[in-house]
Enzyme design. Structure first.
Site, PDB file in Angstrom:
ATOM      1  N   GLN A  11      -2.107 -85.394  21.837  1.00 43.20           N
ATOM      2  CA  GLN A  11      -2.696 -85.749  23.123  1.00 43.20           C
ATOM      3  C   GLN A  11      -2.195 -87.117  23.584  1.00 43.20           C
ATOM      4  O   GLN A  11      -1.938 -87.328  24.765  1.00 43.20           O
ATOM      5  CB  GLN A  11      -4.219 -85.721  23.008  1.00 43.20           C
ATOM      6  CG  GLN A  11      -4.923 -85.647  24.332  1.00 43.20           C
ATOM      7  CD  GLN A  11      -4.480 -84.458  25.178  1.00 43.20           C
ATOM      8  OE1 GLN A  11      -4.390 -83.325  24.705  1.00 43.20           O
ATOM      9  NE2 GLN A  11      -4.162 -84.708  26.422  1.00 43.20           N
ATOM     10  N   HIS A  41       0.913 -87.454  25.867  1.00 43.91           N
ATOM     11  CA  HIS A  41       0.959 -86.960  27.251  1.00 43.91           C
ATOM     12  C   HIS A  41       1.223 -88.071  28.260  1.00 43.91           C
ATOM     13  O   HIS A  41       2.014 -87.895  29.183  1.00 43.91           O
ATOM     14  CB  HIS A  41      -0.330 -86.227  27.617  1.00 43.91           C
ATOM     15  CG  HIS A  41      -0.242 -84.759  27.316  1.00 43.91           C
ATOM     16  ND1 HIS A  41       0.592 -83.922  27.995  1.00 43.91           N
ATOM     17  CD2 HIS A  41      -0.873 -83.994  26.390  1.00 43.91           C
ATOM     18  CE1 HIS A  41       0.488 -82.696  27.508  1.00 43.91           C
ATOM     19  NE2 HIS A  41      -0.397 -82.712  26.533  1.00 43.91           N
ATOM     20  N   GLU A  46     -12.380 -83.364  27.014  1.00 51.40           N
ATOM     21  CA  GLU A  46     -11.620 -82.215  27.514  1.00 51.40           C
ATOM     22  C   GLU A  46     -11.299 -81.273  26.345  1.00 51.40           C
ATOM     23  O   GLU A  46     -11.491 -80.072  26.421  1.00 51.40           O
ATOM     24  CB  GLU A  46     -10.325 -82.740  28.153  1.00 51.40           C
ATOM     25  CG  GLU A  46      -9.412 -81.658  28.667  1.00 51.40           C
ATOM     26  CD  GLU A  46      -8.036 -82.186  29.048  1.00 51.40           C
ATOM     27  OE1 GLU A  46      -7.722 -83.353  28.733  1.00 51.40           O
ATOM     28  OE2 GLU A  46      -7.266 -81.416  29.645  1.00 51.40           O
ATOM     29  N   HIS A  47     -10.823 -81.846  25.244  1.00 50.49           N
ATOM     30  CA  HIS A  47     -10.561 -81.067  24.026  1.00 50.49           C
ATOM     31  C   HIS A  47     -11.403 -81.627  22.894  1.00 50.49           C
ATOM     32  O   HIS A  47     -11.409 -82.838  22.686  1.00 50.49           O
ATOM     33  CB  HIS A  47      -9.105 -81.181  23.583  1.00 50.49           C
ATOM     34  CG  HIS A  47      -8.114 -80.882  24.660  1.00 50.49           C
ATOM     35  ND1 HIS A  47      -7.557 -81.857  25.453  1.00 50.49           N
ATOM     36  CD2 HIS A  47      -7.589 -79.710  25.067  1.00 50.49           C
ATOM     37  CE1 HIS A  47      -6.728 -81.294  26.312  1.00 50.49           C
ATOM     38  NE2 HIS A  47      -6.720 -79.996  26.109  1.00 50.49           N
TER      39      HIS A  47
HETATM   40  N1  HSO Z   1      -2.811 -80.888  26.701  1.00 47.73           N
HETATM   41  C1  HSO Z   1      -2.534 -80.658  28.105  1.00 47.73           C
HETATM   42  C2  HSO Z   1      -1.816 -79.411  28.411  1.00 47.73           C
HETATM   43  C3  HSO Z   1      -0.412 -79.346  27.944  1.00 47.73           C
HETATM   44  N2  HSO Z   1       0.017 -79.701  26.731  1.00 47.73           N
HETATM   45  C4  HSO Z   1       0.683 -78.873  28.584  1.00 47.73           C
HETATM   46  C5  HSO Z   1       1.303 -79.441  26.633  1.00 47.73           C
HETATM   47  N3  HSO Z   1       1.727 -78.942  27.788  1.00 47.73           N
HETATM   48  C6  HSO Z   1      -3.848 -80.526  28.851  1.00 47.73           C
HETATM   49  O1  HSO Z   1      -4.694 -81.509  28.578  1.00 47.73           O
HETATM   50 ZN    ZN Z   2      -1.021 -81.022  25.478  1.00 46.68          ZN
END
Ligand code: HSO
Ligand code: ZN
Length: 449
Positions: free
Chosen positions: A272, A275, A341-342
């Site tokens: 996470q 990102h 969220e997760h």
């Molecule tokens: N974790 C992201 C979604 C995603 N991960 C897209 C990899 N590609 C949503 O929170």
């Molecule tokens: Zn992701």
């Protein structure tokens, strides 16, 4: 050689035993976003421009922001050519596998049997669902290409039976869209891809242009500009467009006890964290010794420095936290307050702990369930409420692409049975026409004309 201490990629620690509740909540605060007003000031003129000047405006923003100066139309219409979706066989297989699992899970959410309840003899209430006809699915560009997001939005739209699926995604500088996204668009039966990003893409789909189809609902994640634009157009009653949910930066909360594998825990935190620098990751350590927590921290650092996106990870880890608690109940209390969220449960009897979950977008249970399986291929959706909105929003699901319509159907007997209550309430509200609509029928039944 050992890295200097200051370079260590480590989350701040807070011990719930010594911290006060306000201190705890303060550390768990999401990284603050730019003021919505400032963002609105930037997006509003763009939206207005696109509303008034259509394609020409969209194109000029795409030329400017995406540097795609060769583009002459903001839309790519289906059918998409084979050359546009040329991909390695293993990527095709991966997209196909994910597509099928997402399709299975969302098809199982169908409730197309009409719900029918006779509330009183002769009074029948029903509910049935219909697809939202035209949907606009925003697939962000930015630091990663996200064909998985095209699937997460497109597959449920297809399963729901939306008649027009429009994708929007910022094109690359050469004006093209990544083949993975084109292939996903093709698989879900999208009618077109809007080659634009940001507020201009949102406005084009909300109002329609000469070549962009106007849609009834816009879904999908995006940066602050996209989110502000979605909020803005959904507030414009003349646009007549709905949105899925407010979106903020991504986040994960992992609960780990001493049964958890430190390397697994770290790998989930980092998935996470990579990102974006505004992502937040939280570890709740349940009754871990100093050595056990240290093992997780070492894994975070060692795995992080080997990642291509280590610089992004440094940014997100800087506002991430490890919370030390004594019991799983306390861990769940904090998690429910944070509303991640997760939520990843790397604890003993993880499946049982799910009973304690009140607020979360999606839950990942046990050591063999990394978040990435849900991000891509397990079948669950990855478009989820962030920033604490898991307290009141669900993630994208089949229902996001449907409306529920109700109906009532009464017999003469039914109207007699319920009519008294209706007439009395109409009287209370002093709405005489309402009262008479019942009375006139009852008189008719009684033969009083
Ligand atoms: N974790 C992201 C979604 C995603 N991960 C897209 C990899 N590609 C949503 O929170
Ligand atoms: Zn992701």
């Amino acid at each position: 050689p050992e890295k200097p201490k200051s370079d260590r990629i480590v989350m701040q620690r807070i011990d719930s035993a010594s911290a006060t509740e306000p201190e705890l909540l303060e550390t768990l605060k999401r990284p603050s976003q730019k003021s919505p007003d400032a963002i609105l000031k930037i997006v509003t003129p763009i939206i207005e421009d696109v509303r008034k000047n259509g394609d020409k405006a969209v194109l000029s923003y795409t030329h400017k922001f995406e540097k795609a100066t060769s583009l002459t139309s903001p839309v790519l219409k289906a059918p998409f050519s084979k050359e546009m979706m040329e991909l390695p066989a293993e990527t095709i297989r991966a997209i196909d596998t994910s597509f099928e699992n997402i399709q299975k899970f969302h098809a199982a959410q169908k409730d197309d049997k009409t719900l029918r309840v006779e509330t009183m003899p002769g009074v029948v209430c029903s509910r049935f669902s219909r697809p939202i006809e035209r949907v606009g699915l925003y697939v962000p560009g930015g630091t990663a290409v996200l064909p998985s997001t095209a699937l997460m939005l497109g597959v449920p739209a297809m399963v729901a039976g939306c008649s027009k699926i429009v994708l929007a995604s910022p094109p690359r500088a050469d004006g093209s869209v990544t083949p993975e996204i084109v292939y996903a668009a093709h698989k879900v039966g999208a009618e077109s891809i809007v080659l634009a990003g940001g507020a201009q893409a949102v406005a084009a789909m909300a109002y329609g242009t000469e070549s962009v189809t106007k849609v009834d609902k816009i879904l999908g994640p995006g940066n602050q500009f996209v989110t502000a634009a979605k909020m803005h157009v959904s507030n414009d009653t003349n646009a007549g467009v709905g949105i899925d949910m407010p979106a903020g930066p991504s986040e994960v909360l992992v609960i780990a006890d001493k049964d958890a594998n430190p390397a697994f825990v770290a790998s989930d935190l980092l998935s996470q964290a990579e990102h974006g620098i505004d992502s937040q990751v939280i570890l709740i350590a349940v009754d871990l010794t100093e050595q056990q927590l240290g093992a997780i921290e070492d894994e975070v650092h060692n795995q992080a420095i080997a990642l291509p996106r280590v610089d992004i990870v440094r940014g997100s880890i800087a506002h991430s936290v490890s919370v030390l608690v004594k019991t799983i109940d306390e861990a769940m209390r904090i998690s429910n307050e944070y509303a991640p969220e997760h939520l990843i449960l790397q604890v003993k009897d993880a499946a049982k702990v799910v009973d304690l979950v009140m607020n979360a977008g999606s839950v990942f249970i046990g050591e063999w369930t990394p978040e990435s399986v849900g991000d891509y291929s397990a079948g669950v959706n990855h478009s989820l409420p962030t920033y604490g909105f898991a307290k009141q929003y669900s993630g994208v699901n089949l229902g996001s692409f449907q409306k529920h319509i109700t109906s009532s159907n009464l017999t003469a007997e039914g109207l007699r049975n319920v009519g008294g209550a209706v007439m009395q309430l109409a009287k209370v509200e002093e709405l005489e026409a309402h009262r008479r609509a019942v009375e006139i029928r009852i008189q008719h039944m009684d033969g009083k004309k």
